[in-house]
Motif scaffolding. Structure first.
Motif, PDB file in Angstrom:
ATOM      1  N   PHE A 237     -37.805  22.989  -8.172  1.00 33.85           N
ATOM      2  CA  PHE A 237     -36.783  22.721  -7.164  1.00 33.85           C
ATOM      3  C   PHE A 237     -37.390  22.331  -5.818  1.00 33.85           C
ATOM      4  O   PHE A 237     -36.765  21.605  -5.046  1.00 33.85           O
ATOM      5  N   ASP A 238     -38.602  22.791  -5.537  1.00 33.93           N
ATOM      6  CA  ASP A 238     -39.286  22.340  -4.322  1.00 33.93           C
ATOM      7  C   ASP A 238     -39.582  20.843  -4.396  1.00 33.93           C
ATOM      8  O   ASP A 238     -39.414  20.109  -3.410  1.00 33.93           O
ATOM      9  N   ARG A 241     -36.269  18.944  -3.985  1.00 35.47           N
ATOM     10  CA  ARG A 241     -35.848  18.898  -2.581  1.00 35.47           C
ATOM     11  C   ARG A 241     -36.703  17.917  -1.788  1.00 35.47           C
ATOM     12  O   ARG A 241     -36.190  17.137  -0.976  1.00 35.47           O
ATOM     13  N   SER A 242     -38.012  17.934  -2.045  1.00 36.89           N
ATOM     14  CA  SER A 242     -38.912  17.026  -1.334  1.00 36.89           C
ATOM     15  C   SER A 242     -38.549  15.574  -1.608  1.00 36.89           C
ATOM     16  O   SER A 242     -38.518  14.742  -0.690  1.00 36.89           O
ATOM     17  N   CYS A 245     -35.282  14.586   0.182  1.00 36.26           N
ATOM     18  CA  CYS A 245     -35.404  14.510   1.640  1.00 36.26           C
ATOM     19  C   CYS A 245     -36.258  13.342   2.115  1.00 36.26           C
ATOM     20  O   CYS A 245     -36.226  13.002   3.300  1.00 36.26           O
ATOM     21  N   LEU A 262     -31.638  25.132  -5.861  1.00 35.55           N
ATOM     22  CA  LEU A 262     -31.900  24.012  -4.963  1.00 35.55           C
ATOM     23  C   LEU A 262     -31.670  24.439  -3.517  1.00 35.55           C
ATOM     24  O   LEU A 262     -30.587  24.892  -3.151  1.00 35.55           O
ATOM     25  N   ASP A 263     -32.691  24.300  -2.694  1.00 35.97           N
ATOM     26  CA  ASP A 263     -32.624  24.693  -1.283  1.00 35.97           C
ATOM     27  C   ASP A 263     -31.728  23.725  -0.517  1.00 35.97           C
ATOM     28  O   ASP A 263     -31.996  22.532  -0.441  1.00 35.97           O
ATOM     29  N   MET A 264     -30.652  24.260   0.082  1.00 35.62           N
ATOM     30  CA  MET A 264     -29.683  23.419   0.764  1.00 35.62           C
ATOM     31  C   MET A 264     -29.897  23.346   2.271  1.00 35.62           C
ATOM     32  O   MET A 264     -29.076  22.797   2.986  1.00 35.62           O
ATOM     33  N   SER A 266     -31.971  21.648   4.133  1.00 36.48           N
ATOM     34  CA  SER A 266     -32.314  20.373   4.766  1.00 36.48           C
ATOM     35  C   SER A 266     -31.620  19.166   4.155  1.00 36.48           C
ATOM     36  O   SER A 266     -31.468  18.144   4.820  1.00 36.48           O
ATOM     37  N   ILE A 267     -31.176  19.260   2.911  1.00 37.23           N
ATOM     38  CA  ILE A 267     -30.640  18.077   2.228  1.00 37.23           C
ATOM     39  C   ILE A 267     -29.365  17.544   2.875  1.00 37.23           C
ATOM     40  O   ILE A 267     -29.265  16.351   3.169  1.00 37.23           O
TER      41      ILE A 267
END
Length: 297
Positions: A237-238, A241-242, A245, A262-264, A266-267
């Motif tokens: 998931f990193d 995300r990368s 972004c 999924l890290d939200m 910054s997206i």
């Protein structure tokens, strides 16, 4: 439907060909009949409607195992009218039967690579017999579209697709598939990319490491979280995300599959609220994350 059957049914389409002659302002013609696109219609487009864009939703070449490519099918594959095609790779391990190889995938690659000069949209579906569409063994080598050597040498090396959509069924999309299509079309001008099957971690890493999608406006991805080793979940998931972004701000973004990690943070800020209003099929945890980040939906 064998290639010769196309000529037998051609007369039935001539009334429509006559009608096309009376429609000089027609800009798009969409064809979804199971049989081959009729010669009389292609002739009408070339002669009377050279600016009309042809979209074939049932594209298939039927003479690729013959000693030479059918002249009409070669004309269709290289037609300047041809703008978009939908191809169903419905064979098993690259074969129509155990003894008859199917070369439509290779033919489409040649078309994208320049044989079809105005081909802008490609959809490939139901190819769940192999994830990368290139790894099955051949007992017979692909000879290319015969009689097209001179044509092929005059075309650009890389195609100019604006839309690429791939669905390999229950298999996963692997890096080799992405690299294959990068070799046949210029990814820097792709505006719509739809990867409808699960994407492996290596594929995400490939996309993130070689991001070359400055024109991208619409993206569809299916994340394969449940199919990866739990020890690799955070890394997967990193990388996802990368990749998201580092893309240009999108008009629309659709994510499906496993989205729970999924890290939200910054997206949404990177792509803006407009793209997220058009995001479909979210799981509840991701939907809550977007709502908390934007303050509304």
């Amino acid at each position: 439907m064998p290639a010769m059957a196309t000529y037998k049914t051609n007369d039935a389409w001539k009334p429509l060909a006559s009608l096309l002659k009376k429609l000089p302002a027609l800009m798009d013609l969409r064809y979804g009949f199971p049989g081959q696109f009729p010669p009389c219609l292609l002739e009408a487009l070339h002669k009377y409607l050279p600016r009309c864009r042809l979209h074939i939703n049932t594209f298939k070449l039927r003479s690729l195992n013959a000693p030479s490519t059918d002249p009409y099918e070669l004309m269709l594959a290289t037609s300047p009218s041809l703008t978009s095609i939908r191809v169903e790779c419905d064979m098993q391990h690259g074969y129509i039967t155990k003894h008859i190889p199917n070369f439509n995938y290779e033919a489409v690659q040649s078309m994208v690579g320049g044989l079809a000069p105005n081909l802008k949209e490609l959809q490939i579906f139901h190819a769940d017999w192999e994830a990368n569409l290139d790894s099955y063994l051949r007992s017979k080598a692909w000879r290319g579209l015969t009689s097209s050597d001179q044509i092929e040498s005059s075309r650009p090396v890389s195609g100019s697709l604006r839309c690429l959509e791939i669905d390999v069924g229950h298999a996963m999309i692997e890096p080799q598939l992405i690299e294959t299509w990068k070799a046949h079309t210029d990814f820097s001008i792709v505006e719509t990319l739809k990867l409808e099957s699960y994407i492996s971690q290596d594929t995400f890493a490939c996309l993130a490491a070689n991001s070359s999608l400055p024109s991208l406006k619409r993206l569809v991805l299916r994340l394969a979280g449940r199919y990866i080793d739990r020890r690799q979940t955070n890394e997967f998931f990193d990388i996802a995300r990368s990749f998201l972004c580092q893309l240009p701000p999108l008009e629309s973004l659709e994510l499906t599959g496993e989205l729970f990690s999924l890290d939200m943070n910054s997206i949404p800020g990177h792509h803006g609220a407009a793209s997220w209003r058009r995001l479909w099929k979210l799981d509840s945890s991701l939907l809550l994350g977007i709502k908390n980040h934007l303050g509304y939906l």
